[in-house]
Design a protein around this motif. Structure first.
Motif, PDB file in Angstrom:
ATOM      1  N   ASN A   1      10.931  37.858 -38.830  1.00  0.00           N
ATOM      2  CA  ASN A   1       9.927  38.446 -38.038  1.00  0.00           C
ATOM      3  C   ASN A   1       9.775  37.775 -36.482  1.00  0.00           C
ATOM      4  N   GLU A   2       9.899  36.445 -36.339  1.00  0.00           N
ATOM      5  CA  GLU A   2       9.699  35.446 -35.487  1.00  0.00           C
ATOM      6  C   GLU A   2      11.208  35.366 -34.810  1.00  0.00           C
ATOM      7  N   ASN A   3      12.200  35.863 -35.149  1.00  0.00           N
ATOM      8  CA  ASN A   3      13.463  36.078 -34.544  1.00  0.00           C
ATOM      9  C   ASN A   3      13.984  34.482 -34.459  1.00  0.00           C
ATOM     10  N   ILE A   4      13.768  33.407 -35.192  1.00  0.00           N
ATOM     11  CA  ILE A   4      13.961  32.174 -35.193  1.00  0.00           C
ATOM     12  C   ILE A   4      15.653  32.210 -35.264  1.00  0.00           C
ATOM     13  N   PHE A   5      15.920  32.955 -36.602  1.00  0.00           N
ATOM     14  CA  PHE A   5      17.383  32.981 -36.803  1.00  0.00           C
ATOM     15  C   PHE A   5      18.087  34.115 -36.243  1.00  0.00           C
ATOM     16  N   SER A   6      19.199  34.309 -35.928  1.00  0.00           N
ATOM     17  CA  SER A   6      20.083  35.319 -35.871  1.00  0.00           C
ATOM     18  C   SER A   6      20.278  36.112 -37.244  1.00  0.00           C
ATOM     19  N   LYS A   7      19.960  37.471 -37.108  1.00  0.00           N
ATOM     20  CA  LYS A   7      20.053  38.215 -38.293  1.00  0.00           C
ATOM     21  C   LYS A   7      21.725  38.178 -38.827  1.00  0.00           C
ATOM     22  N   ASN A   8      22.575  38.215 -37.892  1.00  0.00           N
ATOM     23  CA  ASN A   8      23.774  37.934 -38.545  1.00  0.00           C
ATOM     24  C   ASN A   8      24.093  36.725 -39.260  1.00  0.00           C
ATOM     25  N   LYS A   9      23.095  35.925 -39.298  1.00  0.00           N
ATOM     26  CA  LYS A   9      23.314  34.555 -40.098  1.00  0.00           C
ATOM     27  C   LYS A   9      22.453  34.480 -41.296  1.00  0.00           C
ATOM     28  N   LEU A  10      21.714  35.687 -41.543  1.00  0.00           N
ATOM     29  CA  LEU A  10      20.859  35.650 -42.607  1.00  0.00           C
ATOM     30  C   LEU A  10      21.600  36.449 -43.689  1.00  0.00           C
ATOM     31  N   PHE A  11      21.415  36.033 -44.939  1.00  0.00           N
ATOM     32  CA  PHE A  11      22.075  36.453 -46.276  1.00  0.00           C
ATOM     33  C   PHE A  11      21.279  36.538 -47.390  1.00  0.00           C
ATOM     34  N   ILE A  12      21.121  37.546 -48.284  1.00  0.00           N
ATOM     35  CA  ILE A  12      20.445  37.598 -49.417  1.00  0.00           C
ATOM     36  C   ILE A  12      21.325  37.195 -50.764  1.00  0.00           C
ATOM     37  N   VAL A  13      20.899  36.361 -51.416  1.00  0.00           N
ATOM     38  CA  VAL A  13      21.361  36.099 -52.352  1.00  0.00           C
ATOM     39  C   VAL A  13      20.716  36.159 -53.702  1.00  0.00           C
TER      40      VAL A  13
END
Length: 217
Positions: A1-13
């Protein structure tokens, strides 16, 4: 929500909940001899800490309505917690001490699940709801509240289990009775339990390993 990390570098495991070999070994165990009285009874199973989160008061209060139509049913609740005395008091108040049993903490819940008709979860919140997955993997239909987080992500209503509107008494009873009718229809029951097994394997340790491996590659 805070856009701290790029969404293309976030993954769900997915959580590694199901260890297939260990579950199969535990599931093959029989009920301990002091619980043999359950084998000849039609019972519903629910598991969890006896706390506000699990909302067992809702389950107990509505089981009275279930018994009015199905007096031969029993409710087994496994777990310990700070609300035990509150639940015991409510059971006695509604004269259901011969149909609802609080059996405390159990090292192996699988023999209870295996011998039950189906599994019920009435929680106010879960993340993701490990016992839901354990029950699905054990070929049992699951009825769960559509509480925040876990259950809504795991269960597709009418496909691999059933969801009812949280704290909605009428919807709960409607889905409860629907499952009781479904149990007599072996073909439809098999379809739902099969989809439940498939979904539970998304949360197996092996699948967890594969997801991480793919990310590292």
């Amino acid at each position: 929500n805070e856009n701290i990390f790029s969404k293309n570098k976030l993954f769900i495991v997915n959580d590694p909940v199901i260890d297939v070999n260990k579950v199969l070994n535990k599931r093959n165990k029989n009920l301990e001899s002091n619980y043999n009285w359950l084998k000849n009874k039609k019972f519903i199973i629910s598991v969890g800490r006896l706390s506000k989160q699990k909302n067992f008061l809702f389950l107990i209060n509505n089981f009275k309505k279930i018994l009015d139509r199905n007096p031969d049913l029993y409710l087994i609740i496994l777990g310990e917690g700070e609300d035990r005395h509150i639940l015991e008091k409510e059971i006695l108040k509604k004269n259901m001490e011969n149909n609802i049993f609080l059996l405390g903490y159990q090292n192996n819940i699988y023999p209870f699940i295996k011998n039950s008709l189906f599994f019920v979860l009435t929680s106010d919140w879960e993340d993701p709801g490990f016992v839901i997955l354990e029950s699905m993997f054990s070929r049992k239909v699951v009825l769960s509240s559509n509480c925040i987080s876990g259950p809504k992500e795991i269960i597709k209503d009418g496909i691999n289990g059933f969801l009812y509107k949280k704290n909605d008494k009428d919807d709960f009873c409607k889905k409860f009775f629907l499952i009781l009718d479904l149990i007599n229809n072996k073909n439809d029951l098999k379809k739902i339990t099969l989809q439940g097994i498939i979904k539970s394997k998304d949360y197996s340790k092996f699948n967890h390993f594969k997801q991480i491996k793919n990310l590292l590659n």
